[in-house]
Structures are given as C-alpha cells and as structure tokens.
Design a protein around this motif. Sequence first.
Motif, short mmCIF file in Angstrom:
data_model
loop_
_atom_site.label_atom_id
_atom_site.label_comp_id
_atom_site.label_asym_id
_atom_site.label_seq_id
_atom_site.Cartn_x
_atom_site.Cartn_y
_atom_site.Cartn_z
N ARG A 14 7.21 3.76 20.08
CA ARG A 14 7.22 2.25 19.51
C ARG A 14 8.32 2.30 18.59
O ARG A 14 8.27 2.91 17.34
CB ARG A 14 6.01 1.75 18.97
CG ARG A 14 5.70 0.52 18.46
CD ARG A 14 4.57 0.08 17.78
NE ARG A 14 3.98 0.94 16.76
CZ ARG A 14 3.95 0.61 15.53
NH1 ARG A 14 4.56 -0.48 15.08
NH2 ARG A 14 3.66 1.41 14.60
N ASN A 36 3.24 -5.90 5.40
CA ASN A 36 2.60 -4.65 5.79
C ASN A 36 2.94 -4.36 7.11
O ASN A 36 3.07 -5.06 8.11
CB ASN A 36 0.98 -5.37 5.97
CG ASN A 36 0.31 -5.65 4.42
OD1 ASN A 36 -0.19 -6.54 4.34
ND2 ASN A 36 0.62 -4.42 3.33
N GLY A 37 3.16 -3.02 7.15
CA GLY A 37 3.15 -2.13 8.39
C GLY A 37 4.48 -2.26 8.77
O GLY A 37 4.78 -1.69 9.83
N CYS A 38 5.66 -2.74 8.01
CA CYS A 38 6.93 -3.04 8.56
C CYS A 38 7.85 -1.38 8.63
O CYS A 38 8.60 -1.21 9.19
CB CYS A 38 7.70 -3.95 7.81
SG CYS A 38 8.04 -3.55 6.23
N GLY A 39 7.23 -0.74 7.70
CA GLY A 39 7.83 0.73 7.80
C GLY A 39 8.25 1.15 6.21
O GLY A 39 9.18 2.00 6.09
N LYS A 40 7.95 0.57 5.33
CA LYS A 40 8.59 0.73 3.80
C LYS A 40 8.28 1.96 3.46
O LYS A 40 9.19 2.68 3.07
CB LYS A 40 7.86 -0.29 2.90
CG LYS A 40 8.40 -1.80 3.10
CD LYS A 40 7.84 -2.86 2.03
CE LYS A 40 6.38 -2.76 2.26
NZ LYS A 40 5.52 -3.43 3.13
N THR A 41 6.92 2.55 3.56
CA THR A 41 6.44 3.69 2.97
C THR A 41 7.25 4.91 3.86
O THR A 41 7.77 5.93 3.33
CB THR A 41 5.17 3.94 2.99
OG1 THR A 41 4.56 3.02 2.05
CG2 THR A 41 4.55 5.37 2.78
N THR A 42 7.36 4.45 5.02
CA THR A 42 8.02 5.63 6.22
C THR A 42 9.44 5.64 5.78
O THR A 42 9.93 6.88 5.66
CB THR A 42 7.97 4.95 7.54
OG1 THR A 42 6.58 4.79 7.89
CG2 THR A 42 8.50 6.09 8.67
N GLN A 70 2.12 6.73 -2.73
CA GLN A 70 1.33 5.51 -2.56
C GLN A 70 -0.06 5.76 -3.20
O GLN A 70 -0.94 5.20 -3.85
CB GLN A 70 1.16 4.81 -1.17
CG GLN A 70 1.02 3.44 -1.16
CD GLN A 70 0.88 2.62 0.10
OE1 GLN A 70 1.28 3.53 0.94
NE2 GLN A 70 1.15 1.38 0.13
N HIS A 169 5.15 -5.03 -3.09
CA HIS A 169 4.63 -6.27 -2.24
C HIS A 169 4.74 -7.38 -3.04
O HIS A 169 4.73 -8.43 -2.66
CB HIS A 169 3.13 -6.14 -1.91
CG HIS A 169 2.92 -5.34 -0.78
ND1 HIS A 169 1.99 -4.16 -0.84
CD2 HIS A 169 3.48 -5.29 0.25
CE1 HIS A 169 2.05 -3.77 0.41
NE2 HIS A 169 2.68 -4.52 1.15
N1 LIG Z 1 2.54 9.43 11.23
C1 LIG Z 1 2.29 8.49 11.92
N2 LIG Z 1 2.13 8.52 13.20
C2 LIG Z 1 1.96 7.11 13.95
N3 LIG Z 1 2.05 5.84 13.30
C3 LIG Z 1 2.53 5.91 12.01
C4 LIG Z 1 2.60 7.05 11.35
N4 LIG Z 1 2.81 6.82 10.05
C5 LIG Z 1 2.94 5.31 9.93
N5 LIG Z 1 2.95 4.88 11.15
C6 LIG Z 1 2.82 3.49 11.40
O1 LIG Z 1 3.97 2.95 10.98
C7 LIG Z 1 3.73 1.51 10.63
C8 LIG Z 1 4.49 1.38 9.30
O2 LIG Z 1 3.74 2.17 8.24
P1 LIG Z 1 4.18 2.15 6.82
O3 LIG Z 1 3.04 2.83 5.99
O4 LIG Z 1 5.52 2.82 6.62
O5 LIG Z 1 4.38 0.81 6.41
P2 LIG Z 1 4.49 -0.21 5.08
O6 LIG Z 1 5.55 -1.07 5.27
O7 LIG Z 1 4.79 0.84 3.97
O8 LIG Z 1 3.19 -0.87 4.98
P3 LIG Z 1 2.16 -1.39 3.64
O9 LIG Z 1 3.07 -2.44 3.03
O10 LIG Z 1 0.78 -1.79 4.32
O11 LIG Z 1 2.07 -0.05 2.75
C9 LIG Z 1 2.31 1.44 10.56
O12 LIG Z 1 2.04 0.51 11.85
C10 LIG Z 1 1.83 2.74 10.70
O13 LIG Z 1 0.61 2.81 11.50
#
Ligand SMILES: Nc1ncnc2c1ncn2[C@@H]1O[C@H](COP(=O)(O)OP(=O)(O)OP(=O)(O)O)[C@@H](O)[C@H]1O
Length: 195
Positions: A14, A36-42, A70, A169
């Motif tokens: 994905r 939320n969940g767009c991938g910022k932490t990643t 976080q 956020h």
């Molecule tokens: N190790 C992993 N394996 C599979 N999917 C993952 C993994 N780590 C993160 N994800 C998915 O990647 C997406 C982005 O996660 P991330 O934590 O980077 O988002 P975010 O923008 O920081 O969210 P938030 O604002 O809620 O903190 C989410 O759908 C999460 O479930």
Amino acid sequence: MIEVVNVKKSFENRELFECKNLTFEKRGLYIVKGPNGCGKTTFLKMLFGKDKEYSGRIHNLFKKNIMLPQQPYFFKGSVEYNLALALSHERLKSAQEVLKMFGVPIKANINQLSAGQRQLVSFLRAFCIPSDVLFLDEPDSFLDKDVKEFVYKLIEDEAQKRCIIVVTHHQGAALKGNVIRFENGQIIKEGELYK
Ligand SMILES: Nc1ncnc2c1ncn2[C@@H]1O[C@H](COP(=O)(O)OP(=O)(O)OP(=O)(O)O)[C@@H](O)[C@H]1O
C-alpha cells in the motif's frame, strides 16, 4: 542538511506517500502537517534514519541527530534521574528551571506525573541535548496553552541555531516556520508547486 529525492514509502504494497524533492537546511524550523495516518511519524523516522525501508534517496548529512518520539520512554525513578541520564549538569539545571516555573516536581517519580507534565519533561530531555538536528514528534501533546506557548518560543528561537523538524496536529497560527504538508499522498513544502 537533509536531501530527499524521489522517495516512495509503502507498507505491505500500500503506497503511503511520495516525496519528489525536499531539502532541510542546516538551520530553520520545519513543521510537518497532515491528517491522522497520512505518514508524518513514518516520514520523521525515515529522515532520522530509523526506518530505511523505502525507494529513492534520503541523504542526511547531520552528524548528531536527536529524536523526541511520540511515546517517549522513561526509566523507573524520579524526573531528575531521567533527566540526569541524558543531560550534563549545566543542561540539567536549565531543564529544572523550566520545570520549576511550571510547577513540575523534579523529585517526584516520573510515573506520578500527569500526561502533560511528562510531555514537558520528555521535550526538555530531548531539547537540552546538543545536536545538529532535532526531530520532535508532537511535542505539544497534552500541554496547556501557556506551556505550549513557552515551548513554541523555545523551538522558534533555537531553530535559528540548528535544524528542527516538528510533527504537529495543531491547526491555526502557532509555530512559525516552513510548513511541509501531506496532500493526496504527496509531501510538499507550502508555497511550492508539485514538481
Ligand atoms: N510498521 C508498520 N507496518 C504497517 N503499517 C504501518 C506501520 N507503521 C505505520 N503504519 C501505517 O502507516 C500509516 C501512517 O502511520 P503514521 O504513524 O506515520 O501516521 P501519522 O501521520 O503520524 O498519524 P497520526 O497523525 O495519527 O500520528 C498508518 O496507516 C499506519 O497504520
């Protein structure tokens, strides 16, 4: 400096996001925003070098990298003990002054603090360590307005001396800096067009 070129990040086939071109300079404040969940932490973990599973190139030339995650980790013991493990005597004193200002008891067990108090301790622990780049994943979580304003001012002033990359956020006028936005799976610097 960090250079990001043609980076694509996927989890289990994905595609999460793409970043065609982005540069983080030696000094300055970069604010990473998106839903939320767009991938910022990643993305922050990729810049930091903790997540290396992506296509494209991230070239991080900073020598000393510090990250406030976080969900920060604490050792069993007092606030002071946790700070002393990371900070020199002088820096520990500066952190203690801030905690005193906001009524956080430094002799208390870290687990007895409120979520906002713990957040301030973990922020100061990361912030007071000298580094070339500082990554802050939601440093403003649980903080009251006055503490938040104080922390934002510290971050803004410090970004004149080193590179600070913040995930937040918080909406509206708050931290002032270069905004990096997640939009439809693309990461772009605000004010720049898709390239
Ligand atoms: N190790 C992993 N394996 C599979 N999917 C993952 C993994 N780590 C993160 N994800 C998915 O990647 C997406 C982005 O996660 P991330 O934590 O980077 O988002 P975010 O923008 O920081 O969210 P938030 O604002 O809620 O903190 C989410 O759908 C999460 O479930």
